[in-house]
Design an enzyme around this catalytic site. Structure first.
Site, PDB file in Angstrom:
ATOM      1  N   ARG A 103       0.592 -17.848  28.024  1.00  0.00           N
ATOM      2  CA  ARG A 103      -0.146 -16.636  27.696  1.00  0.00           C
ATOM      3  C   ARG A 103      -1.648 -16.933  27.731  1.00  0.00           C
ATOM      4  O   ARG A 103      -2.087 -18.048  27.376  1.00  0.00           O
ATOM      5  CB  ARG A 103       0.263 -16.188  26.293  1.00  0.00           C
ATOM      6  N   THR A 377       2.866  -5.627  35.496  1.00  0.00           N
ATOM      7  CA  THR A 377       3.405  -6.919  35.110  1.00  0.00           C
ATOM      8  C   THR A 377       4.569  -7.157  36.036  1.00  0.00           C
ATOM      9  O   THR A 377       4.949  -6.271  36.789  1.00  0.00           O
ATOM     10  CB  THR A 377       3.818  -6.820  33.628  1.00  0.00           C
ATOM     11  N   ASN A 397      -1.754  -7.797  32.899  1.00  0.00           N
ATOM     12  CA  ASN A 397      -1.774  -6.590  32.068  1.00  0.00           C
ATOM     13  C   ASN A 397      -1.762  -5.335  32.926  1.00  0.00           C
ATOM     14  O   ASN A 397      -0.799  -5.118  33.641  1.00  0.00           O
ATOM     15  CB  ASN A 397      -2.929  -6.595  31.073  1.00  0.00           C
ATOM     16  N   ASP A 419      -4.614  -6.289  24.890  1.00  0.00           N
ATOM     17  CA  ASP A 419      -3.395  -6.426  24.072  1.00  0.00           C
ATOM     18  C   ASP A 419      -3.714  -6.827  22.633  1.00  0.00           C
ATOM     19  O   ASP A 419      -2.850  -6.779  21.764  1.00  0.00           O
ATOM     20  CB  ASP A 419      -2.433  -7.458  24.685  1.00  0.00           C
ATOM     21  N   SER A 448       2.043  -9.881  22.657  1.00  0.00           N
ATOM     22  CA  SER A 448       2.645  -9.372  23.887  1.00  0.00           C
ATOM     23  C   SER A 448       3.952  -8.662  23.585  1.00  0.00           C
ATOM     24  O   SER A 448       4.543  -8.838  22.511  1.00  0.00           O
ATOM     25  CB  SER A 448       2.910 -10.551  24.825  1.00  0.00           C
ATOM     26  N   SER A 449       4.406  -7.869  24.559  1.00  0.00           N
ATOM     27  CA  SER A 449       5.753  -7.273  24.484  1.00  0.00           C
ATOM     28  C   SER A 449       6.671  -7.870  25.545  1.00  0.00           C
ATOM     29  O   SER A 449       7.828  -7.460  25.656  1.00  0.00           O
ATOM     30  CB  SER A 449       5.664  -5.758  24.701  1.00  0.00           C
ATOM     31  N   GLY A 468       6.360  -3.299  31.899  1.00  0.00           N
ATOM     32  CA  GLY A 468       6.352  -1.951  31.337  1.00  0.00           C
ATOM     33  C   GLY A 468       5.619  -1.829  30.015  1.00  0.00           C
ATOM     34  O   GLY A 468       5.875  -0.907  29.253  1.00  0.00           O
ATOM     35  N   GLY A 469       4.714  -2.772  29.722  1.00  0.00           N
ATOM     36  CA  GLY A 469       3.886  -2.662  28.514  1.00  0.00           C
ATOM     37  C   GLY A 469       4.761  -2.574  27.270  1.00  0.00           C
ATOM     38  O   GLY A 469       5.740  -3.313  27.122  1.00  0.00           O
TER      39      GLY A 469
END
Ligand code: DON
Length: 574
Positions: A103, A377, A397, A419, A448-449, A468-469
């Site tokens: 990350r 993403t 992102n 984010d 993050s997701s 997909g955020g």
């Protein structure tokens, strides 16, 4: 994608994929197991290149490097060397599972209020566009680590196709056009980005070749020098100089000190399923664990559709609330992970869920940390013949990240700083709110997701994930529920989706998901429905059936990805 374009891509990949072993290749491990290999990625060129690497003696980890690097070239809107990601890894020979955390981190000069004006208000789009929106990238370090510790082939070999594709170019398709349109004004502001990704400052025509000679050079530098090829020396000098000239805050020290992290995956049981997924700084694992702990209390199968959606939404609401309240980078903040994952906490939460009535999110306010306050993403899944598994979600992102390319490097920088929670309780681009747990601090990883996941029961296992955020976690959740019902890979990736994330307090619905009657039932329970006109997600799934010893794979029919089972013909693209 038109047939001729697909043929052109196929031709490109055949022409440029080196067919011989590099002299310095590590010895290839014997493949005693006869199980199928399978790959699903978001782009046909990445799937084909990764399949070629398996055929040339690479394992799933080499194929993951190839897929990551090719996607960095041909899906510049989704991921890249200027971004970050999470690779969930399983090595078969010693049954070892780990989470490789590449990350991005906040630059050393970053501060909690860096996107606020003098009045303390968020400066619109400051964390979204341009060099100041970029965190320090993690992808190059992660690929080097993966090759050194897990791969069988040298990096030169795993990166070869990406380097070649960057030089020869890839053809623009309709999805590229769509992504470019979303970020046109941002790309137009960066001379190097518009030169690479636009033509005369406009969206390029279908079939236009996008060549990235400078990116090829950076990939070559990484292939030769490893981490130093990106984080030190000429490339690092150019990145820092260009970022600073464009108002960004990166320093050479930022790049030189970047480190990947290895983390213990989050593991839990739902019915007969063992779910293995990512831990913080991705919220995916904790949120999924919390939702499944709640769902465990209900018999979803016997419920009618409205009831089922209601219960799942109430579980989503509560877990996303806790995401906003508690979650952030555990290297910086303390997160009550054990409590959130406990059965006792789920027992407490279900007492707050009414079977026939929505709980307004305002009745579940953010509290404990609220003192100081509050699209594109990529995912791929790879299984090799030895049983090694990779589920990886990578990102810069938003589509085309910050839209900023550092001149002379071809590196498109992420806008992952968005984010973070720029200001307590102020939504980011995905509408997510946060508290100080996810406030900006130097070197901190933004929450993050992204949720690359493994799911397994007696009969089958699956490698699953999607971009997909904020909706990533609920897509993986719904995918796992379909897997539990015994659905095929194709059925799972194409199943309709709904989503709730606490705030805004609405159920987002894909087109044609629910009948008028079910919508009315949900409205009567007090739910606000947000009927979307376009579908979302880009799920890439591999399933292995242990009983029949066969692999299958599927790419989300909503987008252009491609899945392939080794030695079988290419799956059809819808
Ligand atoms: O890490 C995250 O959660 C986001 N940066 C992911 C962004 C994303 O999936 C955009 N894709 N549509």
């Amino acid at each position: 994608m038109q047939t001729n374009l697909r043929l052109l891509m196929l031709l490109l990949i055949t022409l440029i994929t080196p067919m011989t072993y590099a002299k310095d290749a590590k010895p290839v491990e014997p493949t005693e197991s006869k199980q199928n290999a399978a790959i699903a990625t978001a782009h046909p060129l990445a799937t084909q290149a990764a399949i070629q690497i398996l055929k040339q003696g690479g394992n799933a980890f080499d194929a993951a490097i190839t897929a990551s690097a090719v996607l960095a070239v041909v899906e510049p809107y989704s991921s890249g060397l200027g971004g970050g990601g999470f690779w969930l890894l399983h090595r078969a020979k010693d049954n070892h599972t780990t989470m490789l955390d590449g990350r991005e981190i906040a630059p050393l000069a970053a501060s909690a209020d860096m996107y606020l004006d003098k009045q303390g208000e968020v400066i619109p789009a400051a964390s979204m566009n341009g060099a100041k929106a970029a965190g320090i990238p993690g992808v190059p370090a992660a690929l080097v680590y993966l090759a050194k510790e897990y791969g069988q082939l040298p990096l030169q070999k795993s990166l070869a196709t990406a380097i070649q594709l960057a030089k020869t170019g890839f053809p623009v398709d309709d999805f590229y056009q769509k992504m470019t349109k979303i970020r046109l004004s941002s790309l137009q502001q960066s001379p190097a980005a518009s030169q690479l990704f636009l033509r005369d400052q406009k969206v390029p025509k279908i079939g236009t070749l996008i060549k990235q000679a400078n990116l090829a050079k950076v990939l070559e530098a990484i292939a030769k020098q490893g981490k130093a090829g990106f984080y030190q020396g000429e490339v690092a000098d150019k990145l820092v100089k260009q970022v600073q000239a464009a108002g960004g805050i990166w320093t050479k020290e930022d790049l030189a000190q970047y480190q990947i992290k290895l983390r213990q995956p989050v593991q839990f049981q739902y019915k007969d399923l063992k779910i293995t997924t990512v831990d913080l700084p991705s919220s995916g694992g904790l949120v999924l664990n919390e939702i499944f702990n709640i769902l465990q209390h209900y018999d979803l199968e016997t419920m009618d559709q409205a009831q089922r959606v209601h219960i799942i939404v109430e579980a989503m609401r509560r877990a996303y609330r806790d995401r906003a309240e508690f979650m952030g980078d555990t290297d910086f903040v303390s997160v009550p992970s054990q409590r959130l994952r406990s059965k006792a906490y789920a027992d407490h939460l279900i007492k707050t869920i009414q079977l026939d009535k929505a709980t307004p999110s305002r009745d579940l306010p953010l509290t404990s940390h609220s003192d100081s306050q509050g699209k594109d993403t990529t995912h791929f899944s790879i299984l090799d013949q030895q049983g090694n598994r990779v589920s990886a979600t990578l990102s810069i992102n938003y589509p085309f990240g910050s839209g900023f390319v550092a001149e002379g490097t071809g590196i498109l920088l992420n806008n992952e700083m968005d984010d973070f929670s720029s200001k307590p309780n102020t939504p980011n681009v995905y509408g997510l709110v946060g508290t100080k747990a996810n406030a900006i601090e130097p070197k901190k990883r933004m929450l993050s997701s992204m949720s690359p996941t493994f799911v397994e029961n007696e009969q089958r296992f699956a490698l699953i994930g999607s971009p997909g955020g904020s909706r990533i976690i609920t897509m993986v959740l719904l995918g796992i529920l379909e897997f539990e019902k015994g659905k095929t890979a194709d059925e799972i990736v194409n199943a309709p989706r709904f989503h709730h994330q606490y705030l805004p307090d609405t159920i987002q619905l894909e087109p044609n998901l629910l009948s008028e009657k079910v919508q009315q039932q949900l409205t009567n329970m007090g739910h606000q429905l947000d009927q979307k006109t376009t579908p979302w997600g880009n799920m890439q799934l591999v399933i292995y059936n242990k009983q029949t010893a066969t692999a299958s794979a599927a790419s989300d029919g909503r987008v252009i990805g491609q899945s392939q089972v080794l030695d079988s013909s290419l799956t059809k693209r819808r």
